[in-house]
Design a protein around this motif. Structure first.
Motif, PDB file in Angstrom:
ATOM      1  N   ARG A 130       6.374 -16.592 -23.503  1.00  0.00           N
ATOM      2  CA  ARG A 130       6.157 -15.244 -22.994  1.00  0.00           C
ATOM      3  C   ARG A 130       6.213 -15.234 -21.474  1.00  0.00           C
ATOM      4  O   ARG A 130       5.740 -16.160 -20.822  1.00  0.00           O
ATOM      5  CB  ARG A 130       4.817 -14.698 -23.478  1.00  0.00           C
ATOM      6  CG  ARG A 130       4.645 -14.676 -24.993  1.00  0.00           C
ATOM      7  CD  ARG A 130       3.235 -14.299 -25.376  1.00  0.00           C
ATOM      8  NE  ARG A 130       2.979 -12.903 -25.072  1.00  0.00           N
ATOM      9  CZ  ARG A 130       3.105 -11.917 -25.962  1.00  0.00           C
ATOM     10  NH1 ARG A 130       3.488 -12.178 -27.193  1.00  0.00           N
ATOM     11  NH2 ARG A 130       2.855 -10.673 -25.615  1.00  0.00           N
ATOM     12  N   PRO A 131       6.763 -14.179 -20.867  1.00  0.00           N
ATOM     13  CA  PRO A 131       6.862 -14.152 -19.393  1.00  0.00           C
ATOM     14  C   PRO A 131       5.517 -14.327 -18.698  1.00  0.00           C
ATOM     15  O   PRO A 131       5.443 -14.980 -17.657  1.00  0.00           O
ATOM     16  CB  PRO A 131       7.442 -12.759 -19.117  1.00  0.00           C
ATOM     17  CG  PRO A 131       8.179 -12.396 -20.351  1.00  0.00           C
ATOM     18  CD  PRO A 131       7.404 -13.007 -21.487  1.00  0.00           C
ATOM     19  N   GLU A 132       4.452 -13.778 -19.267  1.00  0.00           N
ATOM     20  CA  GLU A 132       3.140 -13.881 -18.623  1.00  0.00           C
ATOM     21  C   GLU A 132       2.566 -15.296 -18.679  1.00  0.00           C
ATOM     22  O   GLU A 132       1.529 -15.563 -18.086  1.00  0.00           O
ATOM     23  CB  GLU A 132       2.131 -12.893 -19.224  1.00  0.00           C
ATOM     24  CG  GLU A 132       1.867 -13.056 -20.706  1.00  0.00           C
ATOM     25  CD  GLU A 132       2.751 -12.163 -21.555  1.00  0.00           C
ATOM     26  OE1 GLU A 132       3.886 -11.857 -21.104  1.00  0.00           O
ATOM     27  OE2 GLU A 132       2.325 -11.788 -22.656  1.00  0.00           O
ATOM     28  N   MET A 133       3.243 -16.209 -19.407  1.00  0.00           N
ATOM     29  CA  MET A 133       2.795 -17.595 -19.461  1.00  0.00           C
ATOM     30  C   MET A 133       3.523 -18.478 -18.452  1.00  0.00           C
ATOM     31  O   MET A 133       3.283 -19.675 -18.372  1.00  0.00           O
ATOM     32  CB  MET A 133       2.978 -18.155 -20.869  1.00  0.00           C
ATOM     33  CG  MET A 133       2.000 -17.580 -21.876  1.00  0.00           C
ATOM     34  SD  MET A 133       0.313 -18.105 -21.509  1.00  0.00           S
ATOM     35  CE  MET A 133       0.381 -19.827 -22.014  1.00  0.00           C
ATOM     36  N   SER A 134       4.438 -17.887 -17.683  1.00  0.00           N
ATOM     37  CA  SER A 134       5.149 -18.669 -16.681  1.00  0.00           C
ATOM     38  C   SER A 134       4.230 -19.029 -15.527  1.00  0.00           C
ATOM     39  O   SER A 134       3.313 -18.280 -15.200  1.00  0.00           O
ATOM     40  CB  SER A 134       6.338 -17.874 -16.132  1.00  0.00           C
ATOM     41  OG  SER A 134       7.319 -17.680 -17.125  1.00  0.00           O
ATOM     42  N   ILE A 135       4.504 -20.179 -14.922  1.00  0.00           N
ATOM     43  CA  ILE A 135       3.757 -20.542 -13.722  1.00  0.00           C
ATOM     44  C   ILE A 135       4.094 -19.556 -12.607  1.00  0.00           C
ATOM     45  O   ILE A 135       3.236 -19.132 -11.843  1.00  0.00           O
ATOM     46  CB  ILE A 135       4.079 -21.981 -13.278  1.00  0.00           C
ATOM     47  CG1 ILE A 135       3.626 -22.977 -14.344  1.00  0.00           C
ATOM     48  CG2 ILE A 135       3.426 -22.286 -11.941  1.00  0.00           C
ATOM     49  CD1 ILE A 135       2.128 -23.061 -14.537  1.00  0.00           C
ATOM     50  N   SER A 136       5.354 -19.178 -12.514  1.00  0.00           N
ATOM     51  CA  SER A 136       5.776 -18.248 -11.464  1.00  0.00           C
ATOM     52  C   SER A 136       6.923 -17.419 -11.989  1.00  0.00           C
ATOM     53  O   SER A 136       8.075 -17.770 -11.829  1.00  0.00           O
ATOM     54  CB  SER A 136       6.201 -19.022 -10.210  1.00  0.00           C
ATOM     55  OG  SER A 136       6.611 -18.142  -9.192  1.00  0.00           O
ATOM     56  N   ALA A 137       6.595 -16.292 -12.659  1.00  0.00           N
ATOM     57  CA  ALA A 137       7.621 -15.547 -13.374  1.00  0.00           C
ATOM     58  C   ALA A 137       8.423 -14.616 -12.490  1.00  0.00           C
ATOM     59  O   ALA A 137       9.561 -14.299 -12.809  1.00  0.00           O
ATOM     60  CB  ALA A 137       6.974 -14.743 -14.497  1.00  0.00           C
ATOM     61  N   MET A 138       7.861 -14.137 -11.410  1.00  0.00           N
ATOM     62  CA  MET A 138       8.499 -13.121 -10.580  1.00  0.00           C
ATOM     63  C   MET A 138       8.840 -13.726  -9.223  1.00  0.00           C
ATOM     64  O   MET A 138       7.993 -13.771  -8.332  1.00  0.00           O
ATOM     65  CB  MET A 138       7.572 -11.917 -10.410  1.00  0.00           C
ATOM     66  CG  MET A 138       7.132 -11.280 -11.720  1.00  0.00           C
ATOM     67  SD  MET A 138       8.545 -10.656 -12.669  1.00  0.00           S
ATOM     68  CE  MET A 138       9.123  -9.351 -11.595  1.00  0.00           C
ATOM     69  N   PRO A 139      10.073 -14.177  -9.028  1.00  0.00           N
ATOM     70  CA  PRO A 139      10.407 -14.897  -7.788  1.00  0.00           C
ATOM     71  C   PRO A 139      10.227 -14.071  -6.514  1.00  0.00           C
ATOM     72  O   PRO A 139       9.756 -14.602  -5.505  1.00  0.00           O
ATOM     73  CB  PRO A 139      11.875 -15.296  -7.994  1.00  0.00           C
ATOM     74  CG  PRO A 139      12.384 -14.434  -9.091  1.00  0.00           C
ATOM     75  CD  PRO A 139      11.225 -14.126  -9.950  1.00  0.00           C
ATOM     76  N   LEU A 140      10.596 -12.787  -6.553  1.00  0.00           N
ATOM     77  CA  LEU A 140      10.458 -11.982  -5.333  1.00  0.00           C
ATOM     78  C   LEU A 140       9.000 -11.750  -4.998  1.00  0.00           C
ATOM     79  O   LEU A 140       8.588 -11.815  -3.836  1.00  0.00           O
ATOM     80  CB  LEU A 140      11.181 -10.646  -5.503  1.00  0.00           C
ATOM     81  CG  LEU A 140      12.689 -10.720  -5.698  1.00  0.00           C
ATOM     82  CD1 LEU A 140      13.286  -9.322  -5.702  1.00  0.00           C
ATOM     83  CD2 LEU A 140      13.350 -11.579  -4.639  1.00  0.00           C
ATOM     84  N   GLU A 141       8.211 -11.486  -6.011  1.00  0.00           N
ATOM     85  CA  GLU A 141       6.785 -11.245  -5.797  1.00  0.00           C
ATOM     86  C   GLU A 141       6.101 -12.512  -5.272  1.00  0.00           C
ATOM     87  O   GLU A 141       5.321 -12.465  -4.320  1.00  0.00           O
ATOM     88  CB  GLU A 141       6.140 -10.813  -7.119  1.00  0.00           C
ATOM     89  CG  GLU A 141       4.689 -10.390  -7.016  1.00  0.00           C
ATOM     90  CD  GLU A 141       4.109  -9.988  -8.368  1.00  0.00           C
ATOM     91  OE1 GLU A 141       4.843 -10.049  -9.380  1.00  0.00           O
ATOM     92  OE2 GLU A 141       2.932  -9.624  -8.408  1.00  0.00           O
ATOM     93  N   THR A 142       6.448 -13.641  -5.866  1.00  0.00           N
ATOM     94  CA  THR A 142       5.841 -14.909  -5.451  1.00  0.00           C
ATOM     95  C   THR A 142       6.261 -15.281  -4.040  1.00  0.00           C
ATOM     96  O   THR A 142       5.438 -15.727  -3.234  1.00  0.00           O
ATOM     97  CB  THR A 142       6.239 -16.026  -6.427  1.00  0.00           C
ATOM     98  OG1 THR A 142       5.786 -15.693  -7.746  1.00  0.00           O
ATOM     99  CG2 THR A 142       5.617 -17.347  -6.024  1.00  0.00           C
ATOM    100  N   SER A 143       7.538 -15.119  -3.731  1.00  0.00           N
ATOM    101  CA  SER A 143       8.002 -15.517  -2.401  1.00  0.00           C
ATOM    102  C   SER A 143       7.380 -14.637  -1.320  1.00  0.00           C
ATOM    103  O   SER A 143       7.048 -15.120  -0.233  1.00  0.00           O
ATOM    104  CB  SER A 143       9.518 -15.462  -2.310  1.00  0.00           C
ATOM    105  OG  SER A 143       9.992 -14.143  -2.353  1.00  0.00           O
ATOM    106  N   LEU A 144       7.184 -13.343  -1.604  1.00  0.00           N
ATOM    107  CA  LEU A 144       6.547 -12.474  -0.610  1.00  0.00           C
ATOM    108  C   LEU A 144       5.097 -12.873  -0.391  1.00  0.00           C
ATOM    109  O   LEU A 144       4.634 -12.978   0.745  1.00  0.00           O
ATOM    110  CB  LEU A 144       6.626 -11.017  -1.044  1.00  0.00           C
ATOM    111  CG  LEU A 144       5.940 -10.048  -0.087  1.00  0.00           C
ATOM    112  CD1 LEU A 144       6.712  -9.938   1.226  1.00  0.00           C
ATOM    113  CD2 LEU A 144       5.769  -8.657  -0.710  1.00  0.00           C
ATOM    114  N   SER A 145       4.381 -13.120  -1.477  1.00  0.00           N
ATOM    115  CA  SER A 145       2.976 -13.523  -1.349  1.00  0.00           C
ATOM    116  C   SER A 145       2.855 -14.823  -0.575  1.00  0.00           C
ATOM    117  O   SER A 145       2.022 -14.956   0.327  1.00  0.00           O
ATOM    118  CB  SER A 145       2.337 -13.685  -2.735  1.00  0.00           C
ATOM    119  OG  SER A 145       2.221 -12.446  -3.395  1.00  0.00           O
TER     120      SER A 145
END
Lengths: 395, 72
Positions: B33-48
């Motif tokens: 499931r996407p919510e089980m990814s360590i880092s599912a949203m690359p743009l969101e993660t890179s901005l944070s």
């Protein structure tokens, strides 16, 4: 957020704590054959400085608008190209140096107060990154190159990383290496204690491991190391040393290590997942930090998802940091940058997402809002908020 | 380390030492499931990551894409 389920080991990734562009390994290590376009807009805004903490200058701080694009395309059955482009425009004043307050009462405590930069900074930064990734039966390899440019700064970085599945694809080991070369040409260099042209270089490495614990649980841990060499001070900051203004001065090299641990737990009873992430960081300037993040991913009404998150950050101060210096240090280092001070920070974030479908078009959309609050003695500590709106299209 | 950090740290370590069970391929549905990814949203993660790298004293050792940031 998406109704589609990815291959299992898509979930096994290192935390973004490792090298940039370290990405998940699929269960069968097969590549996603779809084209993907992502777009995210974010508005970042810093709270005004408290007037009680202001010595002079503007209380207004930074506002930044960010546009991010991602395009991922399959080049062949086992190779994909990913391009990231970021454009951000920044404006506002920033902390310049710290001075002691002047008591107006006989027993009034002397406090550190902030001198803010007088001129409003207006800058545009553009950043592009390309990654080529190829898949084999049980592993993948990626090479990436990036370039960033703003008015007074440009940076080039390269990296390579790889992931290998084993143990019936329940385990993944990942590693990466990277390097960056940065050139700094400060605005009004040669005045206001600013250097004219400077350079800094860095290398970094990452080693990570992911493991499926059971059908609802996986964990990831990673170590990173980085070494920086060159001009590591801030050309736009000053320090008050024995009553005289001096340029920000820091060691010309820095080594740092970090260790992170992450867990993902799916809770079928609630149709939700819980995330827990911890990171320990240390550098040889004496600064260490702890970061803890918790997130709850709640699915509802089919394709909707709401995610509250909290984050706690705590750092110690650098060995050479002081608000201002009554006596000069023998090593000649001095900085009043709040990012080198001892402080804690709490942030809370809420994200809402849904996948909308119209005829044959499937469009996931999300928005998020985060508030960040700092607690410490440096008057320049920042509070900020971030609003983001994003979407993705696959074809 | 604060008490809260210490408790959560040891909870994570305890979880990580839980004995692993063999998970068959057909049992990995929840893990994918996407919510089980360590880092599912690359743009969101890179901005944070970029914001925290710019505004805090720590960095992950990441060669954050491009370097050169609004760090002032």
């Amino acid at each position: 957020m998406e109704n589609k389920q990815h291959n299992t080991l898509l979930a096994l990734t290192t935390a973004a704590m490792g090298l940039v562009n370290t990405t998940p390994v699929h269960a069968t290590n097969t590549m996603d054959q779809e084209y993907i376009v992502n777009y995210q807009f974010s508005q970042y805004g810093e709270s005004d400085l408290d007037t009680e903490k202001l010595a002079s200058g503007s209380t207004s701080r930074y506002d930044i608008s960010v546009h991010q694009f991602l395009l991922r395309a399959p080049i062949s059955s086992d190779t994909q190209l990913t391009m990231n482009f970021t454009s951000e425009s920044m404006s506002g004043a920033s902390p310049w140096y710290v001075v002691p307050s002047t008591p107006t009462e006989p027993d009034e405590e002397i406090k550190p107060i902030q001198v803010m930069s007088g001129a409003t900074i207006d800058e545009l930064r553009n950043d592009v990154n390309l990654k080529f990734k190829t898949y084999t039966k049980n592993s993948n390899w990626a090479v990436n190159i990036g370039y960033s440019k703003e008015n007074d700064y440009r940076s080039t970085n390269i990296g390579i990383n790889s992931a290998y599945n084993f143990n019936k694809k329940s385990s993944t080991i990942e590693w990466g290496l990277g390097a960056s070369e940065d050139y700094i040409d400060p605005t009004n260099g040669g005045t206001l204690f600013r250097p004219i042209k400077e350079e800094k270089n860095s290398i970094n490495g990452m080693l990570g491991f992911s493991q499926i614990i059971n059908k609802n649980t996986l964990i990831n841990t990673s170590f990173t190391y980085a070494f920086y060499d060159g001009y590591l001070a801030d050309p736009y900051k000053l320090a008050l040393v024995e009553g005289l203004i001096q340029a920000d001065s820091r060691p010309s090299s820095k080594s740092q290590v970090s260790w992170s641990l992450a867990s993902r737990q799916f809770i079928g009873l609630f149709n939700a997942a819980i995330h827990a992430d911890y990171r320990y960081y240390y550098n040889n300037w004496g600064l260490s930090s702890h970061t803890l993040e918790l997130g709850w991913y709640q699915n509802f009404l089919g394709s909707w998802q709401i995610t509250p998150k909290i984050r706690y950050y705590d750092q110690s101060e650098a060995l050479f940091y002081e608000h201002y210096y009554l006596n000069a240090r023998s090593d000649g280092f001095h900085s009043s940058d709040y990012r080198l001070s001892s402080y804690s920070a709490f942030s809370g974030k809420i994200k809402l997402s849904n996948t909308f479908e119209y005829k044959n078009i499937v469009l996931p959309v999300y928005f998020s809002y985060e508030i960040y609050q700092s607690i410490g003695d440096n008057p320049g500590l920042v509070d900020f908020s971030v609003f983001s709106l994003g979407t993705e299209y696959r074809f | 380390m604060s008490t809260l950090c210490r408790c959560c740290f040891f909870a994570l370590v305890l979880l990580s030492t839980t004995a692993c069970t063999t998970v068959k391929p057909w049992q990995k549905g929840n893990l994918s499931r996407p919510e089980m990814s360590i880092s599912a949203m690359p743009l969101e993660t890179s901005l944070s990551d970029h914001i925290y790298f710019s505004k805090e004293g720590s960095s992950s050792g990441t060669a954050v894409s491009g370097g050169g940031c609004g760090c002032n």
